[in-house]
Design a protein around this motif. Structure first.
Motif, PDB file in Angstrom:
ATOM      1  N   ARG A  93       0.832  -1.203   0.000  1.00  0.00           N
ATOM      2  CA  ARG A  93       0.000   0.000   0.000  1.00  0.00           C
ATOM      3  C   ARG A  93       0.865   1.250   0.000  1.00  0.00           C
ATOM      4  N   ALA A  94       0.375   2.297  -0.645  1.00  0.00           N
ATOM      5  CA  ALA A  94       1.147   3.539  -0.717  1.00  0.00           C
ATOM      6  C   ALA A  94       1.355   4.147   0.662  1.00  0.00           C
ATOM      7  N   ASP A  95       0.407   3.919   1.587  1.00  0.00           N
ATOM      8  CA  ASP A  95       0.517   4.509   2.917  1.00  0.00           C
ATOM      9  C   ASP A  95       1.223   3.599   3.917  1.00  0.00           C
ATOM     10  N   ASP A  96       1.830   2.514   3.447  1.00  0.00           N
ATOM     11  CA  ASP A  96       2.595   1.660   4.354  1.00  0.00           C
ATOM     12  C   ASP A  96       3.720   2.490   4.967  1.00  0.00           C
ATOM     13  N   PRO A  97       3.798   2.577   6.303  1.00  0.00           N
ATOM     14  CA  PRO A  97       4.818   3.430   6.919  1.00  0.00           C
ATOM     15  C   PRO A  97       6.244   2.949   6.709  1.00  0.00           C
ATOM     16  N   ASN A  98       6.432   1.677   6.347  1.00  0.00           N
ATOM     17  CA  ASN A  98       7.779   1.111   6.330  1.00  0.00           C
ATOM     18  C   ASN A  98       8.219   0.564   4.972  1.00  0.00           C
ATOM     19  N   ILE A  99       7.302   0.060   4.164  1.00  0.00           N
ATOM     20  CA  ILE A  99       7.645  -0.596   2.904  1.00  0.00           C
ATOM     21  C   ILE A  99       7.338   0.319   1.733  1.00  0.00           C
ATOM     22  N   ALA A 100       8.358   0.561   0.885  1.00  0.00           N
ATOM     23  CA  ALA A 100       8.167   1.374  -0.317  1.00  0.00           C
ATOM     24  C   ALA A 100       7.735   0.525  -1.502  1.00  0.00           C
ATOM     25  N   LYS A 119      11.294   2.444   3.370  1.00  0.00           N
ATOM     26  CA  LYS A 119      11.181   3.898   3.413  1.00  0.00           C
ATOM     27  C   LYS A 119      12.166   4.530   4.396  1.00  0.00           C
ATOM     28  N   HIS A 120      12.759   3.726   5.261  1.00  0.00           N
ATOM     29  CA  HIS A 120      13.728   4.216   6.237  1.00  0.00           C
ATOM     30  C   HIS A 120      14.463   3.017   6.803  1.00  0.00           C
ATOM     31  N   ASP A 121      15.409   3.260   7.695  1.00  0.00           N
ATOM     32  CA  ASP A 121      16.155   2.167   8.313  1.00  0.00           C
ATOM     33  C   ASP A 121      15.222   1.334   9.177  1.00  0.00           C
TER      34      ASP A 121
END
Length: 459
Positions: A93-100, A119-121
């Motif tokens: 999902r586009a709004d997944d906080p962790n997976i791009a 999307k980040h470490d």
């Protein structure tokens, strides 16, 4: 008696045995490299994102974390790329906080390579789960932010930006208006900087005339209520006759209860609700306890809607912890069932933090249980004004999620979702509102008689 087609020592028999061995060998190779994918799932949340690959045979995987750009590369052995596995790409999902994003391909004839762009470490945990309940073998990737959010700072920021709290309505009053979404901590800091800049542009103030002032009013004491919607993610909880999942209805009730708590105050002190999960993801039982401790909650309320062996079982129940046995056969059965959540939801048993969290479950105190019984009684009285009670007294059972040494804790079974009539009511937003009103009113009633202890949490 018919003679054998090939005598035991004949060349023909030897050729047949060799051919049979070759067929068996080929078949064994196909089995070794032919694990079938049953389903793939992604559960996104701010706490962590989970990727699950369910297969008909156990899978083995090696993973490598790449720092720049952040991504997790996973090689899954004994697997052929198939359409089900490819579905992972579209499930992000586009709004997944962790997976791009996710990429998948056949790396070698027997190895599938999975690349999870981040999307980040993150701090990854990769583990397997044996078949349980409706699940087959599962390969799990839990992706935790390397720098997790501070929930207590978020609650304080919400309080500093939130509206003036009002009293919680009684069970018969109308529900308060929904509170607007709280600002982030970044918004709060930005506004404080702007106020400081405005003060600088305005120049120095004229000195104020000294006036006699009384004593400083006491600082506000933020009262925090931990709300725990049961199950979630891989663990649906109980399922009603018409397919309603427990995890879904209890989350809706918890979100409504949060609105009411956030608009409440006790003795002039504002209240804030903290949810152990605010979306559809799995939280281990011990983690639910440690989350409440992390925000230094004053109460812990776990919300459920369980099933029973008989479809005619009905009514709400409120439970407090019992260390010596359950108050009824049904209470024991429900506790055993709820305590199985970790096996179904999936816990990494090798996680060192999990061992620490489980140790917390054995630290309950007599004082905590005494206060839990007071809270349970207040909540039960209010819920009894909304619908039928399964029993008109507080029940006791050894629920793992209630073993918290610091916090009065109760578990509320709002109804039996296995009962068709109660399942229908649980799906009703109006009935969910009534339950949330009753729970909020019971919590306020408890605090009115048992003010929270003073702590160093003034805002």
């Amino acid at each position: 008696m018919t003679a054998p087609l090939y005598p035991p020592s004949s060349p023909g028999r030897r050729r047949l045995l060799k051919t049979g061995s070759l067929v068996l060998l080929i078949g064994a190779q196909q089995i070794a490299h032919g694990a079938g994918i049953v389903a793939v799932r992604i559960w996104p949340a701010e706490d962590y994102s989970r990727v699950t690959i369910e297969s008909d045979r156990p899978l083995q995987a090696r993973h490598t974390l790449v720092i720049s750009p952040p991504r997790l590369a996973v090689d899954i052995e004994g697997l052929q790329l198939d359409p089900t596995l490819r579905e992972l790409v579209a499930k992000v999902r586009a709004d997944d906080p962790n997976i791009a994003g996710i990429r998948v391909g056949q790396f070698t004839p027997s190895v599938v390579r999975l690349v999870i762009d981040l999307k980040h470490d993150i701090r990854p945990e990769v583990f397997t789960l044996a078949p349980v309940a409706a699940y087959r073998n599962r390969l799990v990737f839990d992706l935790y932010p390397a720098v997790p959010p501070d929930p207590l700072a978020q609650l304080i920021a919400q309080r500093l930006n939130g509206p003036t709290p009002a009293s919680v309505p009684s069970a018969g009053d109308g529900a308060p208006a929904t509170e607007p979404a709280p600002d982030t901590l970044g918004d709060l800091i930005a506004r404080q900087i702007e106020r400081a800049n405005q003060a600088v542009r305005a120049g120095p103030r004229a000195p104020e005339r000294a006036t006699a002032r009384g004593p400083e009013p006491p600082a506000e004491r933020l009262i925090i209520v931990a709300i725990d919607p049961g199950h979630g993610g891989e663990d649906p909880g109980a399922t009603g006759p018409n397919g309603t999942h427990e995890k879904d209805v209890v989350l809706q009730i918890a979100l409504k209860l949060r609105e009411r708590i956030n608009r409440a105050s006790v003795g002039g002190n504002p209240m804030r609700a903290y949810l152990t999960r605010d979306a559809d993801f799995f939280v281990p039982l011990a983690t639910r306890v440690s989350k409440a401790r992390r925000v230094r909650a004053d109460l812990f309320v776990s919300i459920h809607a369980d099933a029973f062996m008989r479809p005619d079982a009905n009514g709400a129940s409120v439970f407090a912890l019992s260390e010596r046995g359950a108050s009824s056969t049904a209470a024991r059965w429900l506790a055993n069932k709820e305590n199985e959540a970790d096996r179904i939801g999936g816990v990494n048993v090798d996680d060192k933090d999990a061992h620490v969290q489980r140790a917390l479950l054995d630290m309950s105190t007599t004082v905590q249980i005494r206060d839990s019984l007071k809270l349970a009684d207040a909540v039960l009285n209010r819920i009894g004004t909304v619908g039928r009670l399964h029993k008109d007294s507080v029940e006791r059972a050894n629920f793992a999620v209630l073993r918290n040494p610091d916090v009065p804790s109760v578990l509320v079974e709002t109804a039996f979702i296995s009962n068709p009539d109660e399942e229908r009511r649980l799906r009703s937003p109006a009935y969910q509102d009534q339950l949330a009103d009753a729970l909020a009113s019971g919590i306020q009633k408890y605090f009115a008689a048992n003010p929270p202890l003073a702590r160093n949490r003034a805002v």
